[in-house]
Structures are given as structure tokens and as C-alpha cells.
Design a protein around this motif. Structure first.
Motif, PDB file in Angstrom:
ATOM      1  N   THR A 414       0.855  -1.084  -0.063  1.00  0.00           N
ATOM      2  CA  THR A 414       0.106  -0.035   0.013  1.00  0.00           C
ATOM      3  C   THR A 414       0.884   1.296  -0.080  1.00  0.00           C
ATOM      4  O   THR A 414       0.084   2.383  -0.018  1.00  0.00           O
ATOM      5  CB  THR A 414      -1.095   0.000   1.325  1.00  0.00           C
ATOM      6  N   HIS A 415       2.260   1.216  -0.065  1.00  0.00           N
ATOM      7  CA  HIS A 415       3.029   2.272   0.052  1.00  0.00           C
ATOM      8  C   HIS A 415       4.149   2.356  -0.897  1.00  0.00           C
ATOM      9  O   HIS A 415       4.762   3.354  -0.976  1.00  0.00           O
ATOM     10  CB  HIS A 415       3.750   2.585   1.503  1.00  0.00           C
ATOM     11  N   ARG A 416       4.074   1.029  -1.656  1.00  0.00           N
ATOM     12  CA  ARG A 416       5.219   0.846  -2.601  1.00  0.00           C
ATOM     13  C   ARG A 416       5.380   2.062  -3.695  1.00  0.00           C
ATOM     14  O   ARG A 416       6.553   2.432  -4.214  1.00  0.00           O
ATOM     15  CB  ARG A 416       5.035  -0.456  -3.305  1.00  0.00           C
ATOM     16  N   ASP A 417       4.455   2.726  -4.018  1.00  0.00           N
ATOM     17  CA  ASP A 417       4.643   3.751  -5.211  1.00  0.00           C
ATOM     18  C   ASP A 417       4.501   5.172  -4.606  1.00  0.00           C
ATOM     19  O   ASP A 417       4.099   6.326  -5.429  1.00  0.00           O
ATOM     20  CB  ASP A 417       3.283   3.529  -6.006  1.00  0.00           C
ATOM     21  N   MET A 418       4.629   5.301  -3.260  1.00  0.00           N
ATOM     22  CA  MET A 418       4.677   6.602  -2.652  1.00  0.00           C
ATOM     23  C   MET A 418       6.065   7.426  -2.749  1.00  0.00           C
ATOM     24  O   MET A 418       6.322   8.435  -2.418  1.00  0.00           O
ATOM     25  CB  MET A 418       4.394   6.574  -1.276  1.00  0.00           C
ATOM     26  N   GLY A 419       7.039   6.478  -3.156  1.00  0.00           N
ATOM     27  CA  GLY A 419       8.306   6.958  -3.141  1.00  0.00           C
ATOM     28  C   GLY A 419       9.093   7.104  -2.010  1.00  0.00           C
ATOM     29  O   GLY A 419       8.604   6.314  -0.767  1.00  0.00           O
ATOM     30  N   PRO A 420      10.070   7.845  -1.569  1.00  0.00           N
ATOM     31  CA  PRO A 420      10.929   7.708  -0.505  1.00  0.00           C
ATOM     32  C   PRO A 420      10.233   8.164   0.932  1.00  0.00           C
ATOM     33  O   PRO A 420       9.051   8.892   0.771  1.00  0.00           O
ATOM     34  CB  PRO A 420      12.140   8.574  -0.896  1.00  0.00           C
ATOM     35  N   LYS A 421      10.773   7.621   1.988  1.00  0.00           N
ATOM     36  CA  LYS A 421       9.996   7.916   3.147  1.00  0.00           C
ATOM     37  C   LYS A 421       9.916   9.434   3.577  1.00  0.00           C
ATOM     38  O   LYS A 421       9.143   9.902   4.394  1.00  0.00           O
ATOM     39  CB  LYS A 421      10.644   7.294   4.258  1.00  0.00           C
ATOM     40  N   SER A 480       6.222   7.961 -11.933  1.00  0.00           N
ATOM     41  CA  SER A 480       5.120   7.053 -11.407  1.00  0.00           C
ATOM     42  C   SER A 480       4.997   6.509 -10.113  1.00  0.00           C
ATOM     43  O   SER A 480       4.097   6.309  -9.387  1.00  0.00           O
ATOM     44  CB  SER A 480       5.172   5.873 -12.568  1.00  0.00           C
ATOM     45  N   ASP A 481       6.438   6.300  -9.441  1.00  0.00           N
ATOM     46  CA  ASP A 481       6.466   5.675  -8.083  1.00  0.00           C
ATOM     47  C   ASP A 481       7.713   6.460  -7.465  1.00  0.00           C
ATOM     48  O   ASP A 481       8.031   5.985  -6.341  1.00  0.00           O
ATOM     49  CB  ASP A 481       6.613   4.258  -8.148  1.00  0.00           C
ATOM     50  N   MET A 482       8.136   7.554  -8.042  1.00  0.00           N
ATOM     51  CA  MET A 482       9.106   8.477  -7.375  1.00  0.00           C
ATOM     52  C   MET A 482      10.377   7.521  -6.908  1.00  0.00           C
ATOM     53  O   MET A 482      10.968   7.895  -6.099  1.00  0.00           O
ATOM     54  CB  MET A 482       8.489   9.030  -6.157  1.00  0.00           C
ATOM     55  N   ARG A 483      10.739   6.679  -7.816  1.00  0.00           N
ATOM     56  CA  ARG A 483      11.878   5.808  -7.593  1.00  0.00           C
ATOM     57  C   ARG A 483      13.058   6.723  -8.652  1.00  0.00           C
ATOM     58  O   ARG A 483      12.617   7.191  -9.791  1.00  0.00           O
ATOM     59  CB  ARG A 483      11.568   4.507  -7.874  1.00  0.00           C
ATOM     60  N   GLY A 484      14.333   6.239  -8.547  1.00  0.00           N
ATOM     61  CA  GLY A 484      15.334   6.325  -9.295  1.00  0.00           C
ATOM     62  C   GLY A 484      15.915   8.014  -9.106  1.00  0.00           C
ATOM     63  O   GLY A 484      15.298   8.534  -8.146  1.00  0.00           O
ATOM     64  N   GLY A 485      16.631   8.484 -10.015  1.00  0.00           N
ATOM     65  CA  GLY A 485      16.903   9.782 -10.008  1.00  0.00           C
ATOM     66  C   GLY A 485      18.633  10.065  -9.541  1.00  0.00           C
ATOM     67  O   GLY A 485      19.233   8.912  -9.265  1.00  0.00           O
ATOM     68  N   ASP A 719      14.103  14.260  -8.204  1.00  0.00           N
ATOM     69  CA  ASP A 719      14.100  13.281  -7.130  1.00  0.00           C
ATOM     70  C   ASP A 719      14.262  14.230  -5.749  1.00  0.00           C
ATOM     71  O   ASP A 719      14.488  13.634  -4.713  1.00  0.00           O
ATOM     72  CB  ASP A 719      14.779  12.128  -7.206  1.00  0.00           C
ATOM     73  N   ARG A 720      14.098  15.566  -5.875  1.00  0.00           N
ATOM     74  CA  ARG A 720      14.992  16.194  -4.711  1.00  0.00           C
ATOM     75  C   ARG A 720      13.435  16.762  -3.870  1.00  0.00           C
ATOM     76  O   ARG A 720      12.982  17.687  -3.894  1.00  0.00           O
ATOM     77  CB  ARG A 720      15.576  17.468  -5.142  1.00  0.00           C
ATOM     78  N   PHE A 721      12.935  15.726  -3.442  1.00  0.00           N
ATOM     79  CA  PHE A 721      11.545  15.787  -2.429  1.00  0.00           C
ATOM     80  C   PHE A 721      11.909  16.690  -1.308  1.00  0.00           C
ATOM     81  O   PHE A 721      10.997  17.349  -0.946  1.00  0.00           O
ATOM     82  CB  PHE A 721      11.357  14.605  -2.025  1.00  0.00           C
ATOM     83  N   ASP A 722      13.315  16.926  -0.985  1.00  0.00           N
ATOM     84  CA  ASP A 722      13.347  17.831   0.262  1.00  0.00           C
ATOM     85  C   ASP A 722      13.205  19.148  -0.088  1.00  0.00           C
ATOM     86  O   ASP A 722      13.074  20.158   0.788  1.00  0.00           O
ATOM     87  CB  ASP A 722      14.951  17.562   0.854  1.00  0.00           C
ATOM     88  N   LEU A 723      13.384  19.300  -1.513  1.00  0.00           N
ATOM     89  CA  LEU A 723      13.131  21.013  -1.969  1.00  0.00           C
ATOM     90  C   LEU A 723      11.656  21.003  -2.431  1.00  0.00           C
ATOM     91  O   LEU A 723      11.096  22.054  -2.011  1.00  0.00           O
ATOM     92  CB  LEU A 723      14.076  21.083  -3.108  1.00  0.00           C
TER      93      LEU A 723
END
Length: 726
Positions: A414-421, A480-485, A719-723
Motif C-alpha cells: 500500500t506504500h510501494r508507489d509513494m516514493g521515499p520515506k 510514477s512511483d518516485m523511484r530513481g534519479g 527526485d529532490r523531494f526535500d526541495l
């Protein structure tokens, strides 16, 4: 028409069918035309709140405990219009959540629960999703109450998680943060079949070799989440089904233990419904008449609720106590011998050869009546397949271990496609870092960026080498699942360092130069790779007469091998990259279609894709130094030359025997350049040509450079979710 008479006297002013699915679209007239629609999905115009709406800010206002209390109350609050089985909705909401998340596939990261896409076609009307529409309508009063503070995507998954808690499972945790889409994902490839539940043969090279299923598909048939519960193509054979279960769940990112746990735990609560004739059901939600108000699959010749409900066609519960979390599934499956039977709806199911009445589940409406339990072919596969059987025996010997394994597998599902924590929100986010979350440590930010740029510029590496390395590091990202970068610098680790698309020899040579520079500066290698790409672009822009300083935000970290599930990264390997004019091998899909797929995963618009590709060509950043599409005599300068040539009728374009093209001067017949299909599509496709012409115009040199840099930064920071989450 008389001003006082509303009765029409002439032709309808609206073209009939023009606003419905019956209209003849461009792709209907020219089915082989390049379809760019996937690059225009989820435009901001489809979002009610527009760019001003910030879901993360709304979540801060959510009373999470009150929401969970309302969901717990709903689990046993049977409603007249859709009565609950045994007075409990735990099975219903577990299924809604499972089927929302279960469409995820690891190959391209598409599907899954993170967008709330179950609300829209085709998923809302898949045969496997029968009656999930009822679950969403049951949730509507709660959604209405909490409004913008909780998305449909979060609510559906939370409802399933709460259902398991109400049943008695100690769940692993839950994270908010899924943001709803507002338009169907029409261009996701769910298969080429034109009918629901068409035989599986068409999506396999060999049906006896599950690994031969077409990429990127994961489900065995059109309209299913994973496997056919009656068996391969509806023919029961648990041993054969086990092979397809293994492949399907692997394509969802699950190993054998997780697969066995999810199968057992998914069928510990709830039941299958097939006590009637499916032919009596009304159309699916998308096809239902307006008076049905988006509700589908209603029984037109009976109650269609309670014991008369029809969903999968299989009829019965798996366990003695279908509303309780226990070891009942294992006790039932391994405690009895089973035989094939037909349900009242005519579906194949397994029933016990012999069973005491007290071990049977009771009727959903009348507890004085006992009903035979059932197993699907996928359940029987867990008993027949030696690997799954061994795992199940381990669970039977240690119920606490099963509880923990299922809870973690459910969380992953249920969380696999949400990307990093870093994207997780809420009070129930687990503290543990899980390897499938692709953890990355925080990187340093306090170092001399200007000095490091100067060191890179003086390193002897060419602009093309710097740009190609940064691009290869960043292009693995998929929205699509916020992986990679680029964050994590996993390009230096297995398996990425050995991918053919990354030119391992060139990559090793460039990294050997950049790594000591990063260490000397106190920067992460991830930052240094991106900064090096920026240096390459700035040098190229200067060579074309433009002074550019690319914005750069430090803080990327360097992941380790221990933080990297190498096997799960295999699916991120680019098999083609139109931006660098490369394909690993010939595919049935055209190169330009693969380019568009990559651009969409990177979050690029058609214009951004165009600017980036044209710029990459003149920079000389093609894979392996290929000259295809390098339409310039000043390689390394960020010029408009690619667009000038591809739109210039002074040239003619001739195919060659090896599948490439020669660009010849019309007057002299001299070969000036060579090209691939990807290059020529920017002159042949009417939409892409309009962008190419825009960037070729004499007064648009500055605009092209600006747009290239903007697109470049977008990819480097994807992939800079911190930004993005500040």
C-alpha cells in the motif's frame, strides 16, 4: 426558435457525440499516428484547486484520530442500501485498498494507489473491481466530512488498514501523502486486448512461461489485478497457477514470502461472492445509465445484496471466522482435502471433501445456517507449490512471525508507489528504514560550490562527458512511483554501473575524475555529478554566445550498497533513451514511443522534451558518440542547429538499409547528416514540428537556451523531494 418557446425548431447546435466517447478522435482516423496525449495528462486545469492547492498543508489540519474513529465505526455500521456481510465491512474495505494498490507494477512504476485512480475508468469498471464502487460510496460521507484534508487515495488505503486493525491485526503503520488525480490515466498501457478477461495467450510469448508476459504488464488478463482466481485462463491447475502467481507478484515487487503472506492474509477476512447469475448484473459504473449515478453491477432480477451478491462468481468464505484476524486460512487450507466444484454462478472453486459443520463459516445474514468454505486456485497454489508450502509451514509454526510478515507486506503493498520515506506524513509513519524505500542519507550542504565548479571545468572532461554522466544518473527517475534519479549517486553502484545504457567504460573514467574532486571539496558524489552536468551545459551555452548560470541546490547524499536492493533496481534500467539516441536492441515498440514514455516518467511536457532532446544532440551527448541527429558543425555549443536542420526543406531525408536515415542536400545530393527515427519525428509529427519550428526561429535563441536549462534543472531535481516538499 421563438424567444418564448423553448421547443427546438431546428438542428441541435451541438454536434452529436462530440462531447462523448463516441466522437472520432485523431487516433481513430490515424491509428498509427504518434500519440502525445500521455505528456498532457493531469494538466493543472483538471485540478479543482489549481496550483494554489497544497495537499500537504491541508493534511496538517486533519484530525487523524477522529478520522480513524469514524472509519472504525463504519466497519460495523451496516447501511440499508448496501448491507455488510456478517454486519462487518472489514472484508469490503480490505478489498478496496488491496485492489487500489494491487494494480502497481514495478516495471514502469505505474498503477498503484498513490493517485486515487480507482475512481476513474478503466479501473473503476474492471471486472476484478466489481463492487469496489460500493466501498467508495460507503466512504463518501467520511470524505465529505473531512473534505480537502484527506485525499481519496489516502482514505481508501487507510480504510483498508483500519479494517485489518478492527479485525485484530497489529498493523505496521500508515503514511498519508497520496495526492488525488482528477482525470483518468487514459494512456497507461494495461494491455492491447479489446475485451475484458480475454484469454491470457495474447500477452505471453508462451503461456507456460510466465516470464514471457509482455512488459510492462503484470496482471494475467485484461481487467484483473493479478491472477485469475479460477486458474490460468479459467482452467483450474494449482501447480500451473503457482507459477503465474509468482511472476505476477514479482512484477508487483514482491518476493515469495511476501506473496504467500499477502495471499493468506488477504483471504483471512471477507469472502467471495457468486450466489447468482452474473448475466443479471447491470452495466459497470462507466457504462451505467445516468440514473444509476455511477453505481454499477446492480442485480436487475433480485436483491443482489447479502447472500445474493455476485462479484467474482466464486461463492463462499475462506475461514470459519471471516471478520477476525486469525490463523483460520492456514487451518482451513492445510487441515482439509479439497475437490473442484462449481459455484452457483458457474465459477470453478475448491471445496473441502469433508468438514464438520462447526468449522464452516455461517451465512452472512442468518447465523443459524452454515456454509461450506472455499479456496481459489491461487489459494490451492500455496499448498501445492513446494516453495510456497514451505513458507506457509513456517507461518503455521510461528503465527507471530506470520502476523509481522503480513503487516510489513501489506504496508509495502500500500506504500510501494509513494516514493521515499521523506514523502510520508502522519503520526503512524514507521521509524524503520526499509530497503525497498531506497533510503538515501542526507548530504553535505556547506562546501564551496564555486570552487568545485572551477575544479570540474579544469578537469579535462568534455562538456559531452559531463552532461552524459549527469543525465544518465538522473534519467532513471520516474514520477510514477518516485523511484530513481540522481540523488544517492547509485549510478556508481551495482547494477547501474554495469548497464549498457550508461556506457560503463566512459562512466568509470568520468567517475574516477569526479570522485576525488568531491572528496576534496567535502561534497557528495551525487551533488558533484549533477554540478558537473551543469558545468557542461554552462560551457556549451557559452560556446553558443549565452552566459548562463544554472541554479544548484546542494544536499544530495550518497547511498551505499547496503542501502540498495540491487535486484529491485533492475527494472529501472533504461532499455532505450531517445534523448541520447540509443536503444539497447530492436523492439516491437517504435523508438519515438519509447522516448515519449521516458519523457512522461521524467515529468516533462512535450515542449520540455523537445528542447532537451535538441540541446542534447548539439552537445554531442549521444550514446557511444553516435552522430545520428547531431545536425551541427559546432558540436558542443548549445545552439538551435538541430531545429534549424530538421525544419529546413533544403534537405531531403532518405532511409538506409540499416534503419537509419541520410540527410542529403537537395541541390548537390551530398550527405550532410545522418539521423534516427527519433530525430526525424520532430519534423514529421505535426505537434512536435510546431515545437521544433518554435525553437528554430531566428529570434528564439535565448528562449531555447532558457527552456533547455529549465528542463535540465527539472530532470536533475526531479527526485529532490526535500526541495519540493518545503
Amino acid at each position: 426558435m421563438d424567444g418564448n418557446d423553448l421547443k427546438p425548431t431546428g438542428k441541435c447546435p451541438v454536434m452529436h457525440g462530440g462531447m462523448t466517447a463516441r466522437t472520432s478522435a485523431v487516433m481513430d482516423w490515424w491509428p498509427n499516428a504518434l500519440n502525445l496525449d500521455i505528456l498532457h495528462q493531469q494538466d493543472v486545469k483538471t485540478k479543482p484547486g489549481g496550483v494554489a492547492f497544497n495537499y500537504r498543508e491541508e493534511l496538517k489540519k486533519l484530525d487523524v484520530e477522529a478520522l480513524k474513529a469514524d472509519l472504525r465505526a463504519l466497519m460495523n455500521d451496516s447501511q440499508d442500501w448496501w448491507p455488510a456481510d456478517w454486519g462487518s465491512y472489514v472484508g469490503m474495505f480490505a478489498r478496496v485498498a488491496w485492489h487500489a494498490a494491487g494494480s502497481y507494477r514495478a516495471s514502469d512504476g505505474r498503477g498503484g494507489a498513490s493517485t486515487g485512480n480507482q475512481r476513474f475508468a478503466p479501473l473503476n469498471s474492471w471486472p476484478d473491481n466489481v463492487n469496489t464502487d460500493k466501498g467508495r460510496r460507503l466512504l463518501w460521507p467520511i470524505k465529505k466530512k473531512y473534505g480537502k484534508k484527506v485525499s481519496w487515495a489516502d482514505l481508501m488505503i487507510l480504510a483498508g488498514t483500519v479494517a485489518y486493525e478492527v479485525a485484530g491485526l497489529k498493523t505496521y503503520g500508515f503514511a498519508f501523502g497520496r495526492e488525488d488525480i482528477w482525470h483518468p490515466e487514459n494512456d497507461t498501457n494495461w494491455g492491447s486486448e479489446k475485451e475484458w478477461l480475454a484469454p491470457s495467450d495474447g500477452r505471453y510469448g508462451d503461456l507456460d512461461d510466465p516470464a514471457s508476459m509482455d512488459t510492462p504488464l503484470a496482471a494475467v488478463q485484461m481487467g484483473l489485478i493479478y491472477v485469475n482466481p479460477e486458474g490460468v485462463n479459467g482452467q483450474p491447475d494449482p501447480a500451473r497457477t503457482a507459477l503465474h502467481v509468482r511472476e505476477t507478484f514479482a512484477r508487483m515487487g514482491m518476493n515469495d514470502e511476501e506473496t504467500a503472506a499477502l495471499t493468506a492474509g488477504g483471504h483471512t477476512i471477507g469472502k467471495c461472492h457468486g450466489n447468482g447469475d452474473a448475466a443479471n448484473l447491470s452495466p459497470d459504473p462507466e457504462a451505467a445509465p445516468v440514473e444509476y449515478q455511477g453505481i454499477g453491477w446492480l442485480n436487475t432480477k433480485g436483491r443482489g445484496i447479502g447472500r445474493d451478491t455476485v462479484v467474482s462468481g466464486i461463492e463462499g468464505a475462506w475461514t470459519t471466522n471471516p471478520t477476525k484476524w486469525d490463523m483460520g486460512w492456514f487451518e482451513m487450507l492445510f487441515g482439509h482435502e479439497w475437490e473442484l466444484k462449481k459455484s452457483p454462478a458457474g465459477a470453478w472453486q475448491w471445496e473441502p471433501v469433508s468438514i464438520d459443520e462447526n468449522d464452516m463459516p455461517v451465512d452472512v445474514e442468518d447465523p443459524s445456517i452454515h456454509r461450506k468454505p472455499i479456496m481459489t486456485d491461487a489459494d490451492m497454489a500455496m499448498k501445492v507449490d513446494p516453495i510456497y508450502n514451505e513458507i506457509c509451514q513456517k507461518f503455521i509454526a510461528d503465527p507471530a512471525y506470520f502476523d509481522e510478515t503480513f503487516a510489513k507486506a501489506w504496508f509495502k503493498l500500500t506504500h510501494r508507489d509513494m516514493g521515499p520515506k521523506s514523502r510520508y506524513l502522519g503520526p503512524d509513519v514507521p521509524q524503520e528504514d526499509l530497503v525497498w524505500q531506497d533510503p538515501i542519507p542526507a548530504g553535505p550542504t556547506h562546501y564551496d560550490i564555486g570552487h568545485l565548479k572551477a575544479e570540474i571545468a579544469a578537469s579535462g572532461l568534455s562538456a559531452a562527458e559531463l552532461v552524459a554522466t549527469a543525465w544518465d544518473s538522473a534519467r532513471t527517475y520516474r514520477g510514477s512511483d518516485m523511484r530513481g534519479g540522481a540523488n544517492g549517486a547509485r549510478i556508481r553502484l551495482a547494477p547501474q554501473k554495469d548497464w549498457a545504457g550508461n556506457e560503463p567504460e566512459r562512466l568509470a573514467r568520468v567517475l574516477a575524475v569526479l570522485e576525488p574532486l568531491a572528496e576534496k571539496a567535502g561534497a557528495s558524489l551525487a551533488d558533484t555529478i549533477v554540478l558537473a552536468g551543469n558545468v557542461g551545459v554552462e560551457l556549451a551555452a557559452k560556446a553558443a554566445g549565452h552566459d548562463v548560470s544554472i541554479a544548484f541546490e546542494p544536499g544530495r547524499g550518497d547511498a551505499t550498497a547496503e542501502m540498495t536492493d540491487a535486484e529491485s533496481f533492475d527494472v529501472l534500467e533504461p532499455l532505450a533513451d531517445g534523448f541520447r539516441n540509443w536503444m539497447k536492441e530492436d523492439y516491437n515498440v517504435a523508438a519515438e514511443e519509447l522516448l515519449i514514455d521516458r519523457a512522461q516518467l521524467l515529468g516533462l511536457s512535450a515542449a520540455e522534451m523537445t528542447a532537451l532532446l535538441g540541446g542534447m544532440r548539439v552537445l554531442g551527448a549521444n550514446h557511444g558518440g553516435s552522430r545520428h541527429g547531431v545536425f551541427t558543425d559546432r558540436v558542443g555549443a548549445l545552439s538551435q542547429d538541430f531545429f534549424s536542420v530538421v525544419t529546413d526543406m533544403a534537405y531531403k531525408w532518405n532511409p538506409t538499409e540499416d534503419g537509419a536515415y541520410e540527410i542529403r542536400d537537395r541541390k548537390t545530393d551530398e550527405v550532410k547528416f545522418t539521423a534516427s527515427r527519433v530525430d526525424l519525428v520532430f519534423g514529421s509529427n505535426s505537434i512536435l514540428r510546431s515545437y521544433a519550428e518554435y525553437y528554430a526561429m531566428d529570434d528564439n535563441a535565448d528562449t531555447f537556451v532558457k527552456d533547455f536549462v529549465s528542463g535540465w534543472v527539472k530532470v536533475m531535481n526531479a527526485d529532490r523531494f526535500d526541495l519540493a516538499l518545503v
